[in-house]
Write a protein that holds these residues in place. Structure first.
Motif, PDB file in Angstrom:
ATOM      1  N   ARG A  63     -22.615  22.672  27.419  1.00 20.93           N
ATOM      2  CA  ARG A  63     -23.946  21.930  26.930  1.00 20.93           C
ATOM      3  C   ARG A  63     -25.137  22.091  27.414  1.00 20.93           C
ATOM      4  O   ARG A  63     -26.297  22.040  26.757  1.00 20.93           O
ATOM      5  N   VAL A  64     -25.276  22.979  28.558  1.00 23.06           N
ATOM      6  CA  VAL A  64     -26.658  23.629  29.161  1.00 23.06           C
ATOM      7  C   VAL A  64     -26.835  24.710  27.927  1.00 23.06           C
ATOM      8  O   VAL A  64     -28.233  24.628  27.762  1.00 23.06           O
ATOM      9  N   GLU A  68     -32.094  24.077  22.300  1.00 24.82           N
ATOM     10  CA  GLU A  68     -33.094  23.058  21.728  1.00 24.82           C
ATOM     11  C   GLU A  68     -34.288  22.864  22.450  1.00 24.82           C
ATOM     12  O   GLU A  68     -35.482  22.767  21.822  1.00 24.82           O
ATOM     13  N   ASN A  69     -34.335  23.100  23.680  1.00 20.34           N
ATOM     14  CA  ASN A  69     -35.569  22.870  24.300  1.00 20.34           C
ATOM     15  C   ASN A  69     -35.450  23.775  25.747  1.00 20.34           C
ATOM     16  O   ASN A  69     -35.141  23.196  26.778  1.00 20.34           O
ATOM     17  N   LEU A  97     -35.206  20.585  34.154  1.00 22.55           N
ATOM     18  CA  LEU A  97     -34.110  19.742  34.774  1.00 22.55           C
ATOM     19  C   LEU A  97     -33.456  20.655  35.825  1.00 22.55           C
ATOM     20  O   LEU A  97     -32.359  20.265  36.520  1.00 22.55           O
ATOM     21  N   TYR A 115     -32.233  24.009  35.340  1.00 24.70           N
ATOM     22  CA  TYR A 115     -31.386  25.100  35.135  1.00 24.70           C
ATOM     23  C   TYR A 115     -32.312  26.557  34.948  1.00 24.70           C
ATOM     24  O   TYR A 115     -33.012  26.590  34.189  1.00 24.70           O
ATOM     25  N   PHE A 175     -32.929  15.926  24.394  1.00 28.49           N
ATOM     26  CA  PHE A 175     -32.261  17.054  23.658  1.00 28.49           C
ATOM     27  C   PHE A 175     -31.741  16.099  22.371  1.00 28.49           C
ATOM     28  O   PHE A 175     -30.535  15.202  22.536  1.00 28.49           O
ATOM     29  N   GLU A 225     -25.776  13.570  31.301  1.00 28.47           N
ATOM     30  CA  GLU A 225     -24.864  14.445  32.275  1.00 28.47           C
ATOM     31  C   GLU A 225     -25.431  15.710  32.330  1.00 28.47           C
ATOM     32  O   GLU A 225     -25.466  16.314  33.543  1.00 28.47           O
ATOM     33  N   LEU A 226     -26.450  16.378  31.409  1.00 33.43           N
ATOM     34  CA  LEU A 226     -27.188  17.431  31.904  1.00 33.43           C
ATOM     35  C   LEU A 226     -28.239  17.141  32.874  1.00 33.43           C
ATOM     36  O   LEU A 226     -28.442  18.117  33.759  1.00 33.43           O
ATOM     37  N   ALA A 227     -28.829  16.018  32.910  1.00 34.10           N
ATOM     38  CA  ALA A 227     -29.616  15.461  33.958  1.00 34.10           C
ATOM     39  C   ALA A 227     -29.261  15.639  35.314  1.00 34.10           C
ATOM     40  O   ALA A 227     -29.821  15.969  36.276  1.00 34.10           O
ATOM     41  N   ALA A 228     -27.921  15.303  35.307  1.00 37.22           N
ATOM     42  CA  ALA A 228     -27.188  15.007  36.807  1.00 37.22           C
ATOM     43  C   ALA A 228     -26.809  16.611  37.067  1.00 37.22           C
ATOM     44  O   ALA A 228     -25.648  16.945  37.071  1.00 37.22           O
ATOM     45  N   ALA A 229     -27.751  17.487  37.507  1.00 37.31           N
ATOM     46  CA  ALA A 229     -27.379  18.810  37.487  1.00 37.31           C
ATOM     47  C   ALA A 229     -26.436  19.149  38.499  1.00 37.31           C
ATOM     48  O   ALA A 229     -25.760  20.213  38.535  1.00 37.31           O
ATOM     49  N   ARG A 245     -33.012   9.852  32.531  1.00 37.66           N
ATOM     50  CA  ARG A 245     -32.771  11.082  32.783  1.00 37.66           C
ATOM     51  C   ARG A 245     -33.365  11.551  34.076  1.00 37.66           C
ATOM     52  O   ARG A 245     -32.720  12.497  34.804  1.00 37.66           O
TER      53      ARG A 245
END
Lengths: 405, 241
Positions: free
Chosen positions: A234-235, A241-242, A249, A251, B92, B102-106, B148
Motif C-alpha cells: 500500500r505504501v 500516486e503522490n 506521512l 515514509y 490517495f 491505514e497508511l496514515a497510521a504509520a 488522516r
C-alpha cells in the motif's frame, strides 16, 4: 484457502478468472496436453517470463520506476549459473553456488543503483540503468573466454535435469487441441482421431526441470501477490500516486523504492537461472538484448501494468504470439500466393514479418485496451456491477458540496 | 502565554528560483490553535510547506520541541510528530478510505478507540470505509484528509485552508471537529482565508504579508479591533464575510 493464497486479491472479472484458470491448467498439465518441442519450449519460456514480467511490474506498475537493467539482472542469473556449471561441473552444488553468487551480485548492484540514483528524477534512474545494462552486455560480449562472447555458452545442466535422465516407461499425453481439430475436420473418424491424439510424453529430466520452474514461479508469484497486498504494497501505491504526500506521512520513499528495485532484480535473477536451466543454451542475444528488454516491457503493458495478473496474461499472450504468429503467417502467405490478386501482398505476410504484425497488434491493443488486458476486463466487470448496483440502490456517493464558502 | 511548541526565526524560503519567505518569525504556543491569515500570495502555504521540509531554506531556523529541524528530511519531520493537511488535500484517490487511514497510521495498526472517535467527528468516513477516496465528494475528501492527520496522536497539526470550496453546512461540521480537537489541547496551525471560520476557532493569530509575519497576537484582540483588521487584512476580510 484460496483467499489466503491470493491474499484477497481476486481477479475481479469473470472472464479474467476463466483466462487465468485456463493458463494455470494449461501450464500445469501442459506437457501432457500439447505435443511437440515448440510447445514445450514455449511453455517453459512462459513460466520463466511470468516471473520476470511480474517482477518488472513491481517496479513499473506498482512504483512507477522505469528500469532498463531488469534484463541485466536476468543475465546475472543466467550467466552466473552457466559459468558455475561450466567451471564446477554439472552438479547441484554448482547450481546453488551460481544462483547464490548471482543473487548476491544482483542485490548489491541493485542496492547501489537504487540508493544512488532513485533520489533524483525518474528519468535519471532510467538512463543510469540503460547505461549499466549496456556496459554489462558489452562486457559479456568481450569476455568470451568466460562467457563464450556472442556465440553464447552451453549450460551443462546436471544429468537429472537433462534429456538423458529418463524413466523407462514413457508417460501418455492427450493432445486436446489436436483432438478438437481432428473432430472438426474429420468427424467420421472419431475413433482414429482419438487414438492419434494420444502421444508419448518423454518423462525425462527436462520435464522435471519444467515442473521445478513451474512450482518456483507459482510460489514466487503468490509471494509477490502477498507483498503487494500487504501494508508495504500500500505504501508503494501511495508513492506511485503522490510521492510528496507519502513523504509527508513519514515514509522514506527512497528506501521503499530501493527495496522494490532490489527485490525485482533478485526475482529477475532467479528467472535468469531458470531460463538457463530450461533452455540449456544462452547467448547475449537471448538474455541481455535490448529487444528482449522491450519485449518484457510489452508483456507488462499488454497484460496491464500495476496488476500482477497482467504479467501472467501478458507473458502468455506475447510468447504464444511470438512462437506461433510466424507459423500462422507462413500458412497465410503460402495460401495467398495461390490467389491471383493477393499474391502480390503475400510477402507482407511472410513468416519473417511477424514483428511487423505483432507491432500492429500491439498498437491496436494499446489503443483499445489502454489499461492492458487485465485493466480492461476489470473495468468492464466493474461497470457491469455498478450498473447492477445502481438499479438496486438508486443513488450513490455524491453529497451536496463544492459550492464555495 | 504557554511555552512555544514550534518556533520559526527569520526563516527565508525559496521555491525554485523564487524567493517566497523573507524572514518569517512565528511562535506556536503549545495546546493552542493559531490561525495564519493573509492575502493570497502572502506566503501562508509556503510557511507550512517550509515547516514540513518541502522548500529550500537558505536562512533561518525552524525549531520543534526545542530541536532544530530546519535541515531534516520530510519523512523525519513527519515522524517527529507533525501532521500536514495540504491545500489540495493530497489524499490517495486510488486507495480506499480505509487504506488511506491505514497508511496514515504509520506506526502500526489503527487504534480502534481512536478510529471510533474519528468516525464520531466525520461519520461519512464510516459509511464510505471501503470506497475509493477518489469517489468521495469534496467535503468528504477534506474530512478524510483531516482524519488522516489525526488518526494517530500528533504534537502539531498543520492545516491549509480546509474550508476552501466547501458548502456552509460542511464548514460547520469542520468547525465542530476543530473545536473538539482544540478541547483536547491539540496544537494546530490553521491557514485560513475565511475570517469568520478563523475567528470562531483561533486563540492566537498571525497575519502575513509579502513573506513576513506582520502581526501576531490574540484572536480576541484582533476580532475586536476593526481598525486593525482594516489595516492588516484590508478589503479581503469583507469579501469573506
Amino acid at each position: 484457502m484460496i483467499h489466503s493464497l491470493l491474499s484477497g486479491d481476486y481477479p475481479r472479472s469473470r472472464l479474467l478468472t476463466v483466462l487465468l484458470i485456463a493458463i494455470f491448467i494449461g501450464l500445469a498439465l501442459g506437457p501432457f496436453l500439447f505435443s511437440g518441442t515448440v510447445a514445450f519450449r514455449t511453455m517453459g519460456l512462459i513460466v520463466v517470463f511470468i516471473l520476470v514480467v511480474a517482477a518488472y511490474d513491481l517496479m513499473l506498475g506498482y512504483t512507477h520506476v522505469v528500469s532498463f537493467a531488469h534484463l541485466m539482472f536476468f543475465g546475472f542469473g543466467a550467466y552466473g549459473v552457466a559459468m558455475a556449471l561450466d567451471s564446477m561441473g554439472s552438479n547441484f552444488t554448482a547450481i546453488a553456488v551460481g544462483t547464490g553468487a548471482s543473487l548476491l551480485a544482483s542485490i548489491v548492484v541493485a542496492l547501489l543503483l537504487g540508493l544512488l540514483s532513485l533520489r533524483v528524477k525518474a528519468i535519471f534512474f532510467a538512463l543510469v540503468t540503460l547505461a549499466i545494462a549496456f556496459s554489462f552486455m558489452v562486457l559479456v560480449n568481450q569476455l568470451y573466454t568466460l562467457t563464450g562472447g556472442e556465440d553464447g555458452m552451453r549450460v551443462a545442466v546436471p544429468r537429472e535435469l537433462g534429456p538423458a535422465f529418463r524413466l523407462d516407461e514413457p508417460l501418455t499425453g492427450f493432445s486436446l487441441l489436436g483432438w478438437l481439430w481432428g473432430v472438426v475436420t474429420n468427424p467420421l473418424g472419431l475413433v482414429e482421431v482419438t487414438r492419434e491424439a494420444f502421444f508419448d510424453v518423454r518423462a525425462n529430466g527436462r520435464l522435471l526441470m519444467y515442473y521445478v520452474s513451474f512450482v518456483i514461479t507459482l510460489v514466487l508469484f503468490l509471494g509477490m501477490l502477498r507483498l503487494v497486498n500487504s501494508p508495504f504494497g500500500r505504501v508503494l501505491l501511495a508513492i506511485r500516486e503522490n510521492e510528496f504526500r507519502a513523504e509527508a506521512l513519514g515514509y522514506r520513499t527512497v528506501y521503499y523504492r530501493t527495496a522494490v528495485v532490489v527485490l525485482a532484480s533478485a526475482l529477475a535473477t532467479i528467472g535468469g537461472v531458470m531460463f538457463a536451466l530450461v533452455t540449456r543454451y544462452i547467448t547475449p542475444e537471448s538474455t541481455l538484448d535490448f529487444e528482449l528488454a522491450v519485449f518484457v516491457l510489452l508483456m507488462c503493458v499488454i497484460g496491464g501494468m500495476g496488476t500482477l495478473y497482467g504479467a501472467v496474461i501478458g507473458a502468455t499472450v506475447f510468447l504464444i504470439a511470438q512462437n506461433y504468429l510466424q507459423d500462422l503467417l507462413g500458412v497465410l502467405s503460402g495460401w495467398m500466393e495461390h490467389v491471383p490478386v493477393l499474391a502480390m501482398a503475400a510477402p507482407l505476410f511472410g513468416s519473417d514479418r511477424w514483428l511487423l504484425w505483432f507491432g500492429v497488434l500491439f498498437v491496436l491493443s494499446v489503443y483499445f485496451f489502454p489499461t492492458g488486458i487485465v485493466g480492461q476486463l476489470r473495468e468492464w466487470a466493474a461497470r457491469r456491477s455498478r450498473a447492477g448496483e445502481e438499479l438496486v440502490e438508486g443513488e450513490k456517493v455524491d453529497e451536496p458540496a463544492s459550492h464555495g464558502a | 502565554m504557554a511555552e512555544p511548541l514550534m518556533k520559526l526565526s527569520g526563516v527565508h524560503a525559496d521555491i525554485g528560483q523564487y524567493h517566497i519567505l523573507h524572514g518569517v518569525d512565528l511562535e506556536l504556543p503549545k495546546g493552542e490553535l493559531t490561525v495564519l491569515l493573509g492575502r493570497n500570495g502572502a506566503g501562508k502555504s509556503t510557511t507550512l510547506r517550509t515547516i514540513m521540509g518541502l522548500t529550500d531554506v537558505p536562512r533561518g531556523r525552524v525549531e520543534f520541541k526545542g530541536e532544530d529541524i530546519t535541515e531534516w528530511a520530510t519523512p523525519r519531520i513527519a515522524r517527529s510528530g507533525i501532521a500536514f493537511v495540504p491545500e489540495d488535500m493530497g489524499i490517495f484517490q486510488l486507495l480506499s478510505v480505509r487504506e488511506n487511514l491505514e497508511l496514515a497510521a504509520a506506526s502500526g495498526p489503527i487504534d480502534k478507540q481512536r478510529l471510533e472517535w474519528v468516525f464520531g467527528l466525520f461519520p461519512a468516513l464510516k459509511k464510505f470505509w471501503q470506497t475509493d477516496a477518489g469517489n468521495l465528494s469534496g467535503g468528504q475528501k477534506q474530512m478524510l484528509a483531516i482524519a488522516r492527520a489525526i488518526i494517530e496522536p500528533r504534537d502539531l497539526l498543520l492545516v491549509d485552508e480546509p474550508t476552501k470550496g466547501l458548502a456552509p453546512s460542511i464548514i460547520n461540521d469542520l468547525r465542530d471537529a476543530f473545536r473538539e480537537l482544540k478541547d483536547q489541547e491539540a496544537t494546530i496551525l490553521l491557514v485560513e482565508q475565511n475570517f469568520n471560520f478563523a475567528r470562531a476557532l483561533g486563540q492566537t493569530v498571525a497575519v502575513m504579508d509579502d513573506g513576513r509575519v506582520v502581526h501576531a497576537g490574540s484572536m480576541a484582540a484582533l476580532a475586536e479591533d476593526e481598525a486593525l483588521q482594516q489595516e492588516l487584512l484590508g478589503l479581503s476580510l469583507g469579501a469573506h464575510q
